[in-house]
Design a protein around this motif. Structure first.
Motif, PDB file in Angstrom:
ATOM      1  N   ASP A 238       1.109  -1.308   0.205  1.00 19.92           N
ATOM      2  CA  ASP A 238      -0.243  -0.060  -0.312  1.00 19.92           C
ATOM      3  C   ASP A 238       0.547   1.240  -0.526  1.00 19.92           C
ATOM      4  O   ASP A 238       0.431   1.800  -0.662  1.00 19.92           O
ATOM      5  CB  ASP A 238      -0.981  -0.367   1.272  1.00 19.92           C
ATOM      6  N   PHE A 239       1.978   1.102   0.729  1.00 18.75           N
ATOM      7  CA  PHE A 239       2.862   2.040   0.765  1.00 18.75           C
ATOM      8  C   PHE A 239       3.470   2.208  -0.308  1.00 18.75           C
ATOM      9  O   PHE A 239       3.647   3.481  -0.628  1.00 18.75           O
ATOM     10  CB  PHE A 239       3.849   2.129   1.779  1.00 18.75           C
ATOM     11  N   VAL A 240       4.322   1.603  -1.424  1.00 15.43           N
ATOM     12  CA  VAL A 240       4.679   1.538  -2.332  1.00 15.43           C
ATOM     13  C   VAL A 240       3.516   2.317  -3.821  1.00 15.43           C
ATOM     14  O   VAL A 240       4.275   3.301  -4.017  1.00 15.43           O
ATOM     15  CB  VAL A 240       4.811  -0.111  -3.161  1.00 15.43           C
ATOM     16  N   THR A 241       2.018   1.838  -3.383  1.00 17.41           N
ATOM     17  CA  THR A 241       1.695   2.027  -4.531  1.00 17.41           C
ATOM     18  C   THR A 241       1.141   3.816  -3.706  1.00 17.41           C
ATOM     19  O   THR A 241       0.772   4.642  -5.010  1.00 17.41           O
ATOM     20  CB  THR A 241       0.133   1.503  -4.672  1.00 17.41           C
ATOM     21  N   ASN A 242       0.997   4.004  -2.843  1.00 17.26           N
ATOM     22  CA  ASN A 242       0.926   5.738  -2.721  1.00 17.26           C
ATOM     23  C   ASN A 242       1.678   6.757  -3.586  1.00 17.26           C
ATOM     24  O   ASN A 242       1.797   7.434  -3.501  1.00 17.26           O
ATOM     25  CB  ASN A 242       0.558   5.709  -1.204  1.00 17.26           C
ATOM     26  N   LEU A 243       3.182   6.421  -2.484  1.00 17.60           N
ATOM     27  CA  LEU A 243       4.183   6.704  -3.368  1.00 17.60           C
ATOM     28  C   LEU A 243       3.986   6.816  -4.414  1.00 17.60           C
ATOM     29  O   LEU A 243       4.601   7.820  -5.254  1.00 17.60           O
ATOM     30  CB  LEU A 243       5.571   5.651  -2.639  1.00 17.60           C
TER      31      LEU A 243
ATOM     32  N   PRO B 290      31.371   9.343  -6.341  1.00 15.97           N
ATOM     33  CA  PRO B 290      30.297   9.273  -5.406  1.00 15.97           C
ATOM     34  C   PRO B 290      28.849   9.761  -5.619  1.00 15.97           C
ATOM     35  O   PRO B 290      28.812  10.429  -6.270  1.00 15.97           O
ATOM     36  CB  PRO B 290      30.872   9.981  -4.391  1.00 15.97           C
ATOM     37  N   ILE B 291      28.158   9.189  -5.193  1.00 13.07           N
ATOM     38  CA  ILE B 291      26.390   9.249  -4.831  1.00 13.07           C
ATOM     39  C   ILE B 291      26.506  10.194  -4.371  1.00 13.07           C
ATOM     40  O   ILE B 291      26.402  10.656  -3.443  1.00 13.07           O
ATOM     41  CB  ILE B 291      25.206   8.113  -4.785  1.00 13.07           C
ATOM     42  N   GLY B 292      25.703  11.604  -5.295  1.00 12.10           N
ATOM     43  CA  GLY B 292      25.735  13.378  -4.448  1.00 12.10           C
ATOM     44  C   GLY B 292      24.097  13.572  -4.720  1.00 12.10           C
ATOM     45  O   GLY B 292      23.667  13.190  -4.690  1.00 12.10           O
ATOM     46  N   LYS B 293      23.759  14.386  -3.346  1.00 11.71           N
ATOM     47  CA  LYS B 293      22.801  14.953  -3.709  1.00 11.71           C
ATOM     48  C   LYS B 293      22.327  16.030  -5.096  1.00 11.71           C
ATOM     49  O   LYS B 293      22.848  16.669  -5.545  1.00 11.71           O
ATOM     50  CB  LYS B 293      22.150  16.373  -3.100  1.00 11.71           C
ATOM     51  N   GLN B 294      21.344  15.221  -5.627  1.00  4.08           N
ATOM     52  CA  GLN B 294      20.900  16.061  -7.290  1.00  4.08           C
ATOM     53  C   GLN B 294      19.482  17.089  -6.962  1.00  4.08           C
ATOM     54  O   GLN B 294      19.355  17.216  -6.287  1.00  4.08           O
ATOM     55  CB  GLN B 294      20.161  14.840  -8.328  1.00  4.08           C
ATOM     56  N   SER B 295      19.915  17.620  -8.208  1.00  4.25           N
ATOM     57  CA  SER B 295      18.837  19.123  -8.081  1.00  4.25           C
ATOM     58  C   SER B 295      16.805  18.680  -8.042  1.00  4.25           C
ATOM     59  O   SER B 295      17.176  18.638  -9.377  1.00  4.25           O
ATOM     60  CB  SER B 295      19.290  20.095  -8.397  1.00  4.25           C
ATOM     61  N   THR B 296      16.758  18.080  -7.046  1.00  2.00           N
ATOM     62  CA  THR B 296      15.358  17.249  -7.110  1.00  2.00           C
ATOM     63  C   THR B 296      13.528  17.896  -7.233  1.00  2.00           C
ATOM     64  O   THR B 296      12.895  16.872  -7.506  1.00  2.00           O
ATOM     65  CB  THR B 296      15.331  15.647  -7.660  1.00  2.00           C
ATOM     66  N   THR B 297      14.413  18.819  -6.867  1.00  3.84           N
ATOM     67  CA  THR B 297      13.333  19.884  -6.637  1.00  3.84           C
ATOM     68  C   THR B 297      13.122  20.889  -6.815  1.00  3.84           C
ATOM     69  O   THR B 297      13.967  21.117  -7.591  1.00  3.84           O
ATOM     70  CB  THR B 297      13.653  19.816  -4.325  1.00  3.84           C
TER      71      THR B 297
ATOM     72  N   GLU C 162       3.835   9.932  -9.845  1.00  3.32           N
ATOM     73  CA  GLU C 162       2.286  10.701 -11.109  1.00  3.32           C
ATOM     74  C   GLU C 162       1.879  11.549 -11.029  1.00  3.32           C
ATOM     75  O   GLU C 162       1.410  12.258 -11.997  1.00  3.32           O
ATOM     76  CB  GLU C 162       2.161   9.169 -11.016  1.00  3.32           C
ATOM     77  N   LYS C 163       1.817  12.426  -9.309  1.00 10.38           N
ATOM     78  CA  LYS C 163       1.183  13.857  -9.621  1.00 10.38           C
ATOM     79  C   LYS C 163       1.877  14.220  -9.451  1.00 10.38           C
ATOM     80  O   LYS C 163       2.176  15.666  -9.112  1.00 10.38           O
ATOM     81  CB  LYS C 163       0.299  13.462  -7.777  1.00 10.38           C
ATOM     82  N   ASP C 164       3.466  14.325  -9.633  1.00 10.29           N
ATOM     83  CA  ASP C 164       4.040  15.219  -9.458  1.00 10.29           C
ATOM     84  C   ASP C 164       4.456  15.591  -7.820  1.00 10.29           C
ATOM     85  O   ASP C 164       5.240  16.455  -7.847  1.00 10.29           O
ATOM     86  CB  ASP C 164       4.258  16.777 -10.751  1.00 10.29           C
ATOM     87  N   ASN C 165       4.320  15.030  -7.521  1.00 13.19           N
ATOM     88  CA  ASN C 165       4.566  15.486  -5.608  1.00 13.19           C
ATOM     89  C   ASN C 165       5.807  14.369  -5.049  1.00 13.19           C
ATOM     90  O   ASN C 165       5.894  12.469  -4.528  1.00 13.19           O
ATOM     91  CB  ASN C 165       3.185  14.693  -5.142  1.00 13.19           C
TER      92      ASN C 165
END
Length: 395
Positions: A247-252, A388-395, A257-260
Motif C-alpha cells: 500500500d505504501f509503495v502504491t501510494n508513493l 560518489p553518489i551525491g544529492k541531485q537537484s530534484t526539487t 505520478e502527480k509530480d509530488n
C-alpha cells in the motif's frame, strides 16, 4: 508496424470474425446481424456474448457488458455504486478468467464505435495496462485501435496511448492483481498526463527537460536512491530483497505520478527500494538495450569488455547505468553488507533483471542466461569506477 497498410489484415479480421464471433440474430425472421452492425455502440443489452464462448462464461460476459454500459453512462447507475468500483470489477474478471479477456476487449471496441463519448476510450486505457488480449485477437485489436489514430476530439491521442500500452502489456503479460482505485483514476487520464513509469528513458528525460534541464539522469531515479539512503537503507537487513508494504509503495507511486516527490510519512527504506526496482523493470525499453544483450552474456565476467559495453550505450542509458552501479557500490562495502546481509552476489541477483531482459520466451534459455546476467552486473559493481553518489537537484 502500421497494420492499416497491410492489405492482408482485412482478410485476417474477416477470418477471425467468422471463426470466433458468435452468431447474433434479430427480428421476427431471425435474420443474422452483420458483424459490422453488431460491433457498433448500443444502449441495448446483449442477448449473447459477442464471441463464441463456453456457455459457463455467458453469464459473466453479459454482466460485463451491462457494467461497461453503466461505466459509460448508457445504463442507470445502481445506488451506492461508483464507476471506479465497476471498472475494478471488470478488471478482476479479466484477470481471474482469461477466457473473458477478448470478450471484454471486443465489447469495448463495440461501445467506442460511432460513439461521441470518450469514456469508452478511458476504460480501454485502463484495460490495456491490466491484461493483454489473446494471441488470436492481437492483430484485430491493434488494427482497430490504429484506425482511430486520426480521429478528432482527442480520440487520436487516446487511441495512440492505448496502442502503446497494448504493445507493452503484450510483452509483459497481465498484472498480478487489479489496479487500486487511485491507479485506475490515473490510468484513465494517463493519455493527457504522461507518467515516468512505463516510458522510455528518452521520453522521461524529455518530460523533465524544461524544469530540470541540468539533471543528467531521471529525477525519479535520484529521488528514490537518495530516499533510500536518507531512510538508512544501508543499515536495513535485506534491503532490495525484502519488499516494502504494498500500500505504501502504491501510494508513493501515485504521489510521483502527480509530480509530488515527497517521502512524508514513509519511514521504511524498503518502500522506495521496491519502487526503484519497479521503475527500472517497468521501463519501456531495458536499461541495456537488447542489441547489446548477447554481448553482455558472452562477456559477463570480462571486466574490460563489460565496461566497454557501458561506454557504448546511448548517453542517458550510460549515465543511468553508471549512477545505479555507483549507488549499489555503497551497499557493496563490507561494513554495509555486514548489516544488510546483502553481498555483491545478492545485489547482482536482485538487479540483473532490471539491467538486462532476455529476448527469448524459452524458459530453459531464460534460466540458463540468468547466471550470466547476474555475473555481468557483479562485474560492473566490482570494476566500474563511479563518482560518489551525491544529492541531485530534484526539487
Amino acid at each position: 508496424m502500421d497494420l492499416r497498410d497491410d492489405p492482408t489484415i482485412p482478410l485476417q479480421i474477416d477470418g477471425f470474425a467468422k471463426k470466433h464471433f458468435a452468431t447474433h440474430k434479430k427480428g421476427l425472421l431471425r435474420r443474422k446481424v452483420p458483424v459490422e452492425k453488431m460491433l457498433q455502440w448500443s444502449k441495448e443489452s446483449l442477448k449473447l456474448p459477442l464471441l463464441a464462448l463456453d456457455k459457463n462464461a455467458h453469464r459473466d460476459a453479459l454482466k460485463i457488458f451491462k457494467i461497461i454500459q453503466r461505466i459509460m453512462g448508457d445504463r442507470p447507475r445502481v445506488r451506492g455504486s461508483t464507476a471506479v468500483e465497476d471498472i475494478q470489477w471488470v478488471l478482476e474478471r479479466g484477470l481471474q478468467q482469461p477466457e473473458l479477456r477478448d470478450e471484454i476487449y471486443v465489447q469495448l471496441c463495440k461501445q467506442v464505435t460511432a460513439n461521441p463519448s470518450r469514456q469508452g476510450w478511458e476504460l480501454l486505457s485502463v484495460v490495456c495496462v491490466t491484461f493483454p488480449s489473446s494471441k488470436n485477437f492481437e492483430d484485430y485489436l491493434k488494427c482497430f485501435i490504429q484506425q482511430h489514430f486520426n480521429e478528432p476530439d482527442s480520440i487520436d491521442v487516446m487511441a495512440t496511448h492505448c496502442y502503446k500500452k497494448l504493445l507493452r502489456i503484450i510483452n509483459t503479460g497481465p498484472k498480478g492483481k487489479a489496479p487500486t482505485f487511485g491507479e485506475i483514476e490515473h490510468a484513465k487520464a494517463a493519455a493527457f498526463n504522461p507518467t515516468v513509469f512505463g516510458e522510455s528513458l528518452d521520453v522521461i528525460m524529455e518530460m523533465q527537460a524544461k524544469d530540470f534541464p541540468g539533471l543528467p539522469i531521471p529525477r525519479i531515479l535520484a529521488f528514490l536512491a537518495e530516499g533510500i539512503l536518507d531512510l538508512n537503507g544501508q543499515q536495513s537487513e535485506g534491503i532490495f530483497r525484502v519488499p516494502g508494504d504494498a500500500d505504501f509503495v502504491t501510494n508513493l507511486k501515485l504521489r510521483i505520478e502527480k509530480d509530488n516527490y515527497d517521502l512524508a510519512g514513509i519511514t521504511d527504506p524498503n518502500v522506495p527500494a521496491s519502487l526503484l526496482k519497479f521503475w527500472l523493470r517497468d521501463l519501456a525499453d531495458p536499461l541495456i538495450p537488447g542489441d547489446f544483450y548477447r554481448e553482455c552474456i558472452s562477456t559477463s565476467e570480462d571486466a574490460a569488455s563489460a565496461l566497454a559495453i557501458i561506454d557504448r550505450l546511448p548517453t542517458v542509458n550510460r549515465q543511468v547505468a553508471e549512477y545505479i552501479i555507483g549507488f549499489l557500490q555503497v551497499f557493496a562495502r563490507p561494513e554495509c553488507s555486514q548489516r544488510t546481509k546483502m553481498t555483491i552476489d545478492n545485489l547482482a541477483m536482485v538487479f540483473a533483471p532490471n539491467f538486462l531482459r532476455c529476448p527469448t520466451s524459452s524458459l530453459t534459455q531464460i534460466f540458463e542466461n540468468t547466471r550470466h546476467e547476474q555475473a555481468f552486473v557483479k562485474t560492473l559493481i566490482l570494476h566500474m569506477k563511479c563518482s560518489p553518489i551525491g544529492k541531485q537537484s530534484t526539487t
